[in-house]
Design a protein around this motif. Structure first.
Motif, PDB file in Angstrom:
ATOM      1  N   SER A  31       0.833  -1.209   0.000  1.00 47.20           N
ATOM      2  CA  SER A  31       0.000   0.000   0.000  1.00 47.20           C
ATOM      3  C   SER A  31       0.862   1.252   0.000  1.00 47.20           C
ATOM      4  O   SER A  31       0.554   2.234  -0.683  1.00 47.20           O
ATOM      5  N   ALA A  32       1.971   1.206   0.766  1.00 46.28           N
ATOM      6  CA  ALA A  32       2.862   2.360   0.832  1.00 46.28           C
ATOM      7  C   ALA A  32       3.541   2.599  -0.512  1.00 46.28           C
ATOM      8  O   ALA A  32       3.669   3.742  -0.970  1.00 46.28           O
ATOM      9  N   VAL A  33       3.963   1.505  -1.170  1.00 48.32           N
ATOM     10  CA  VAL A  33       4.614   1.627  -2.480  1.00 48.32           C
ATOM     11  C   VAL A  33       3.639   2.175  -3.514  1.00 48.32           C
ATOM     12  O   VAL A  33       3.980   3.056  -4.311  1.00 48.32           O
ATOM     13  N   GLU A  34       2.400   1.679  -3.503  1.00 49.35           N
ATOM     14  CA  GLU A  34       1.388   2.161  -4.440  1.00 49.35           C
ATOM     15  C   GLU A  34       1.109   3.645  -4.230  1.00 49.35           C
ATOM     16  O   GLU A  34       0.938   4.398  -5.195  1.00 49.35           O
ATOM     17  N   ALA A  35       1.062   4.055  -2.974  1.00 50.20           N
ATOM     18  CA  ALA A  35       0.833   5.481  -2.677  1.00 50.20           C
ATOM     19  C   ALA A  35       1.988   6.330  -3.187  1.00 50.20           C
ATOM     20  O   ALA A  35       1.785   7.413  -3.750  1.00 50.20           O
ATOM     21  N   LEU A  37       3.970   5.623  -5.693  1.00 55.03           N
ATOM     22  CA  LEU A  37       3.919   5.655  -7.156  1.00 55.03           C
ATOM     23  C   LEU A  37       2.848   6.620  -7.653  1.00 55.03           C
ATOM     24  O   LEU A  37       3.040   7.294  -8.668  1.00 55.03           O
ATOM     25  N   GLN A  38       1.737   6.698  -6.949  1.00 58.77           N
ATOM     26  CA  GLN A  38       0.679   7.636  -7.330  1.00 58.77           C
ATOM     27  C   GLN A  38       1.151   9.075  -7.172  1.00 58.77           C
ATOM     28  O   GLN A  38       0.867   9.932  -8.022  1.00 58.77           O
ATOM     29  N   VAL A  39       1.871   9.332  -6.083  1.00 60.94           N
ATOM     30  CA  VAL A  39       2.418  10.679  -5.869  1.00 60.94           C
ATOM     31  C   VAL A  39       3.429  11.021  -6.958  1.00 60.94           C
ATOM     32  O   VAL A  39       3.442  12.133  -7.501  1.00 60.94           O
ATOM     33  N   GLU A  40       4.286  10.046  -7.293  1.00 62.25           N
ATOM     34  CA  GLU A  40       5.290  10.260  -8.343  1.00 62.25           C
ATOM     35  C   GLU A  40       4.631  10.490  -9.693  1.00 62.25           C
ATOM     36  O   GLU A  40       5.052  11.359 -10.468  1.00 62.25           O
ATOM     37  N   ALA A  41       3.569   9.735  -9.982  1.00 63.64           N
ATOM     38  CA  ALA A  41       2.857   9.901 -11.252  1.00 63.64           C
ATOM     39  C   ALA A  41       2.238  11.287 -11.348  1.00 63.64           C
ATOM     40  O   ALA A  41       2.282  11.927 -12.408  1.00 63.64           O
ATOM     41  N   GLN A  42       1.667  11.772 -10.256  1.00 65.70           N
ATOM     42  CA  GLN A  42       1.053  13.100 -10.261  1.00 65.70           C
ATOM     43  C   GLN A  42       2.116  14.190 -10.426  1.00 65.70           C
ATOM     44  O   GLN A  42       1.905  15.177 -11.132  1.00 65.70           O
ATOM     45  N   ARG A  43       3.270  13.996  -9.787  1.00 63.12           N
ATOM     46  CA  ARG A  43       4.352  14.976  -9.921  1.00 63.12           C
ATOM     47  C   ARG A  43       4.839  15.030 -11.368  1.00 63.12           C
ATOM     48  O   ARG A  43       5.048  16.118 -11.926  1.00 63.12           O
ATOM     49  N   LEU A  44       5.006  13.858 -11.984  1.00 68.52           N
ATOM     50  CA  LEU A  44       5.453  13.819 -13.374  1.00 68.52           C
ATOM     51  C   LEU A  44       4.393  14.390 -14.304  1.00 68.52           C
ATOM     52  O   LEU A  44       4.731  15.031 -15.314  1.00 68.52           O
ATOM     53  N   VAL A  64       3.240   5.048 -13.274  1.00 68.35           N
ATOM     54  CA  VAL A  64       4.608   4.653 -12.929  1.00 68.35           C
ATOM     55  C   VAL A  64       4.584   3.265 -12.296  1.00 68.35           C
ATOM     56  O   VAL A  64       3.808   3.010 -11.372  1.00 68.35           O
ATOM     57  N   LYS A  65       5.430   2.373 -12.827  1.00 67.95           N
ATOM     58  CA  LYS A  65       5.582   1.039 -12.246  1.00 67.95           C
ATOM     59  C   LYS A  65       7.053   0.804 -11.939  1.00 67.95           C
ATOM     60  O   LYS A  65       7.933   1.375 -12.594  1.00 67.95           O
ATOM     61  N   VAL A  66       7.327  -0.040 -10.938  1.00 66.90           N
ATOM     62  CA  VAL A  66       8.707  -0.331 -10.573  1.00 66.90           C
ATOM     63  C   VAL A  66       8.939  -1.831 -10.550  1.00 66.90           C
ATOM     64  O   VAL A  66       8.039  -2.611 -10.236  1.00 66.90           O
ATOM     65  N   ALA A  67      10.153  -2.211 -10.908  1.00 67.77           N
ATOM     66  CA  ALA A  67      10.601  -3.596 -10.806  1.00 67.77           C
ATOM     67  C   ALA A  67      12.033  -3.532 -10.308  1.00 67.77           C
ATOM     68  O   ALA A  67      12.959  -3.234 -11.084  1.00 67.77           O
ATOM     69  N   GLY A  68      12.223  -3.749  -9.019  1.00 68.58           N
ATOM     70  CA  GLY A  68      13.535  -3.566  -8.426  1.00 68.58           C
ATOM     71  C   GLY A  68      13.901  -2.092  -8.419  1.00 68.58           C
ATOM     72  O   GLY A  68      13.156  -1.257  -7.907  1.00 68.58           O
TER      73      GLY A  68
END
Length: 224
Positions: A31-35, A37-44, A64-68
């Motif tokens: 949940s923390a990682v998803e939050a 990523l949402q913040v990062e997506a909005q910033r971008l 935004v998605k992350v893998a490692g």
């Protein structure tokens, strides 16, 4: 059948408690990682929107998605509401270099490696915003109301509060489709809407494209 007694019960309860704690921790972490990523997506989105607008396009979505340690930034761009057709591969290619430059010069970036994916909305995109409906006036759409049966018809008009379409009535196979009376539906009462692919319509678009027009709703994608 197995039976747990005495110390075995205590050990089993301890194992289950640890497992439950680990599952809760993993869920909290996700949940923390998803939050994040949402913040990062909005910033971008805020940073990249002016670049998209310089190309006379609309920034539909940033994901935004992350893998490692690697990130994938997926950007969806569309034409303005009053434009016809869809975003062609040449336009996608042209905007990709400017978006890449904006990403590379981002002062708030943490220098993690990333892949940039740029695409236009495909015909299968759900119609979730009024602008989506306005972009598809004249097309056949499938509408699932909040209550009642699914309606298929040609989108005739879009207002500030809803849509109006001409329903296509069910007929026996091989018979010419029949049209019903105009039907108005409010956005608040629409559960889901999608565009229906029409082969005749696609043939017309292919003819237009041979004369220099852009292909419609290609869902074109470019990897930068």
């Amino acid at each position: 059948m197995s039976v747990l007694l005495g110390d075995n019960i205590i050990e089993w309860e301890a194992v289950m408690a640890v497992r439950s704690g680990n599952e809760k921790h993993a869920s909290t972490r996700r949940s923390a990682v998803e939050a994040e990523l949402q913040v990062e997506a909005q910033r971008l989105r805020t940073r990249l929107q002016p670049v998209v607008e310089e190309h006379d396009l609309y920034l539909e979505d940033v994901e935004v998605k992350v893998a490692g340690s690697h990130r994938t930034v997926h950007i969806v761009v569309d034409l303005p509401e009053d434009a016809t057709g869809s975003v062609g591969l040449d336009v996608i290619s042209a905007i990709s270099s400017d978006l890449s430059a904006a990403m590379d010069s981002d002062p708030e970036d943490d220098d993690r490696p990333y892949s940039l994916e740029i695409s236009s909305p495909g015909v299968s995109r759900p119609l979730t915003e009024p602008r989506h409906w306005r972009r598809n006036v004249g097309r056949m759409v499938e509408v699932k109301p909040a209550t009642g049966d699914t309606v298929v018809g040609r989108l005739q008009d879009v207002t500030a509060t809803g849509i109006r379409l001409i329903p296509q009535l069910p007929v026996k196979k091989g018979m010419k489709p029949k049209l019903g009376d105009p039907l108005a539906l409010e956005f608040s009462k629409i559960r889901k809407g999608t565009v229906q692919v029409e082969f005749a319509h696609l043939e017309d678009e292919h003819h237009e494209n041979s004369e220099g027009a852009e292909p419609d709703d290609s869902g074109a994608e470019h990897l930068a």
